[in-house]
Design a protein around this motif. Structure first.
Motif, short mmCIF file in Angstrom:
data_model
loop_
_atom_site.label_atom_id
_atom_site.label_comp_id
_atom_site.label_asym_id
_atom_site.label_seq_id
_atom_site.Cartn_x
_atom_site.Cartn_y
_atom_site.Cartn_z
N GLU A 1 0.85 -1.20 0.00
CA GLU A 1 0.00 0.00 0.00
C GLU A 1 0.89 1.25 0.00
O GLU A 1 1.86 1.33 0.75
CB GLU A 1 -0.90 0.02 1.25
CG GLU A 1 -1.82 -1.17 1.37
CD GLU A 1 -3.00 -1.11 0.42
OE1 GLU A 1 -3.42 0.01 0.06
OE2 GLU A 1 -3.50 -2.18 0.06
N LEU B 1 -2.57 3.93 -3.51
CA LEU B 1 -2.18 2.93 -4.50
C LEU B 1 -2.00 1.58 -3.82
O LEU B 1 -1.28 1.47 -2.82
CB LEU B 1 -0.88 3.35 -5.18
CG LEU B 1 -0.21 2.32 -6.09
CD1 LEU B 1 -1.08 2.01 -7.29
CD2 LEU B 1 1.15 2.82 -6.55
N SER B 2 -2.67 0.57 -4.36
CA SER B 2 -2.47 -0.81 -3.94
C SER B 2 -1.69 -1.50 -5.05
O SER B 2 -2.15 -1.52 -6.19
CB SER B 2 -3.80 -1.53 -3.73
OG SER B 2 -4.55 -0.90 -2.75
N GLU C 1 0.08 -5.03 -6.10
CA GLU C 1 0.27 -6.46 -5.82
C GLU C 1 1.30 -6.99 -6.80
O GLU C 1 1.09 -6.99 -8.02
CB GLU C 1 -1.04 -7.22 -5.97
CG GLU C 1 -0.92 -8.66 -5.55
CD GLU C 1 -2.26 -9.38 -5.54
OE1 GLU C 1 -2.25 -10.57 -5.23
OE2 GLU C 1 -3.30 -8.76 -5.83
N ASN D 1 -0.08 -5.75 -10.35
CA ASN D 1 -1.41 -5.14 -10.49
C ASN D 1 -1.43 -3.88 -9.66
O ASN D 1 -1.19 -3.94 -8.45
CB ASN D 1 -2.51 -6.09 -10.02
CG ASN D 1 -2.73 -7.23 -10.97
OD1 ASN D 1 -2.78 -7.03 -12.17
ND2 ASN D 1 -2.87 -8.42 -10.43
N HIS E 1 -3.72 -0.66 -8.42
CA HIS E 1 -5.07 -0.12 -8.30
C HIS E 1 -4.98 1.27 -7.66
O HIS E 1 -4.53 1.39 -6.52
CB HIS E 1 -5.96 -1.04 -7.48
CG HIS E 1 -7.37 -0.58 -7.41
ND1 HIS E 1 -8.24 -0.69 -8.46
CD2 HIS E 1 -8.05 0.04 -6.42
CE1 HIS E 1 -9.41 -0.17 -8.11
NE2 HIS E 1 -9.32 0.28 -6.87
N HIS F 1 -6.70 4.76 -6.30
CA HIS F 1 -7.90 5.43 -5.80
C HIS F 1 -7.51 6.90 -5.63
O HIS F 1 -6.72 7.25 -4.74
CB HIS F 1 -8.37 4.83 -4.47
CG HIS F 1 -9.54 5.56 -3.91
ND1 HIS F 1 -10.82 5.41 -4.41
CD2 HIS F 1 -9.64 6.46 -2.92
CE1 HIS F 1 -11.64 6.18 -3.73
NE2 HIS F 1 -10.95 6.84 -2.82
N GLU G 1 -11.35 5.56 -9.59
CA GLU G 1 -10.56 4.36 -9.34
C GLU G 1 -10.14 3.81 -10.69
O GLU G 1 -10.97 3.66 -11.58
CB GLU G 1 -11.38 3.32 -8.56
CG GLU G 1 -11.67 3.77 -7.14
CD GLU G 1 -12.21 2.66 -6.27
OE1 GLU G 1 -11.86 1.49 -6.52
OE2 GLU G 1 -12.97 2.98 -5.36
N GLU G 2 -8.86 3.54 -10.81
CA GLU G 2 -8.30 3.03 -12.06
C GLU G 2 -7.36 1.88 -11.75
O GLU G 2 -6.76 1.83 -10.68
CB GLU G 2 -7.51 4.14 -12.80
CG GLU G 2 -8.34 5.29 -13.27
CD GLU G 2 -9.22 4.97 -14.47
OE1 GLU G 2 -8.95 3.97 -15.18
OE2 GLU G 2 -10.19 5.70 -14.68
N SER G 3 -7.23 0.99 -12.70
CA SER G 3 -6.33 -0.15 -12.55
C SER G 3 -5.35 -0.18 -13.71
O SER G 3 -5.65 0.26 -14.82
CB SER G 3 -7.11 -1.46 -12.51
OG SER G 3 -7.90 -1.51 -11.36
N ASP H 1 -4.33 -0.10 -20.51
CA ASP H 1 -4.19 -0.49 -19.12
C ASP H 1 -3.22 -1.65 -18.89
O ASP H 1 -3.18 -2.22 -17.81
CB ASP H 1 -5.55 -0.80 -18.51
CG ASP H 1 -6.30 -1.88 -19.28
OD1 ASP H 1 -5.88 -2.22 -20.40
OD2 ASP H 1 -7.31 -2.39 -18.76
#
Length: 175
Positions: free
Chosen positions: A20, A47-48, A50, A57, A59, A61, A84-86, A101
């Motif tokens: 995170e 930002l998350s 992984e 990945n 993600h 917010h 929210e975007e990935s 993306d």
């Protein structure tokens, strides 16, 4: 282009798990790019990330307020953006983009700069027509502009129809 240091993530030393991050968005980020749609604003990006052996990945917010200029009155106003975007980053032989993306970076890349991604997400969320909130209610009252020629109006009044349209109407009825 060299990004801001606080948006650099050392991915080389990250373990294969969820991480995170939190970034403060301010004018420095928004003014970093030439001819920017947005130059003033503040907010936060969580930002998350992984990480696995073959990819990451991400993600995003983003919760930010940006200053826009009204297209009608040229007054400035604050416009809230929450999105929210990935994004998927794969490891490969070379740096290139597979799609909007999905991007590929070299296996030996030590750090990534997420400032460009955050900036792009924010600028893409800015509406094409920027109206001050005081004009939002009056926007619906304005009539839509419709173009018609005088010939079409007089033909309709006289009952005359262009023969090309008649032929197309006959085709429309057949299926």
């Amino acid at each position: 282009m060299k990004g801001l240091r606080e948006f650099q993530i050392d991915i080389f030393n990250l373990g294969y798990k969820l991480h995170e991050f939190e970034f403060q968005i301010d004018n420095r980020l928004l003014r970093m790019y030439e001819h920017s749609l947005v130059e003033k604003g503040s907010g936060i990006c969580k930002l998350s990330l992984e990480k696995s052996e073959t990819m990451m990945n991400l993600h995003f917010h983003i919760d930010v307020k940006v200053e826009l200029i009204c297209d009608r009155s040229l007054d400035s106003f604050d416009y809230p953006i929450k999105l929210e975007e990935s994004l998927i980053i794969k490891f490969g032989e070379d740096n290139y983009s597979l799609s909007d993306d999905v991007i590929v970076i070299k296996d030996d890349t030590a750090t990534i700069d997420v400032s460009e991604f955050i900036y792009e997400f924010i600028t893409l969320a800015v509406p094409l027509k920027k109206l001050h909130p005081r004009y939002e209610e009056t926007e619906d009252d304005e009539p839509d502009l419709i173009y018609t020629s005088e010939d079409e109006d007089t033909d309709r009044e006289n009952g005359e129809v262009d023969p090309r349209w008649e032929a197309l109407k006959k085709l429309k009825g057949k299926k």
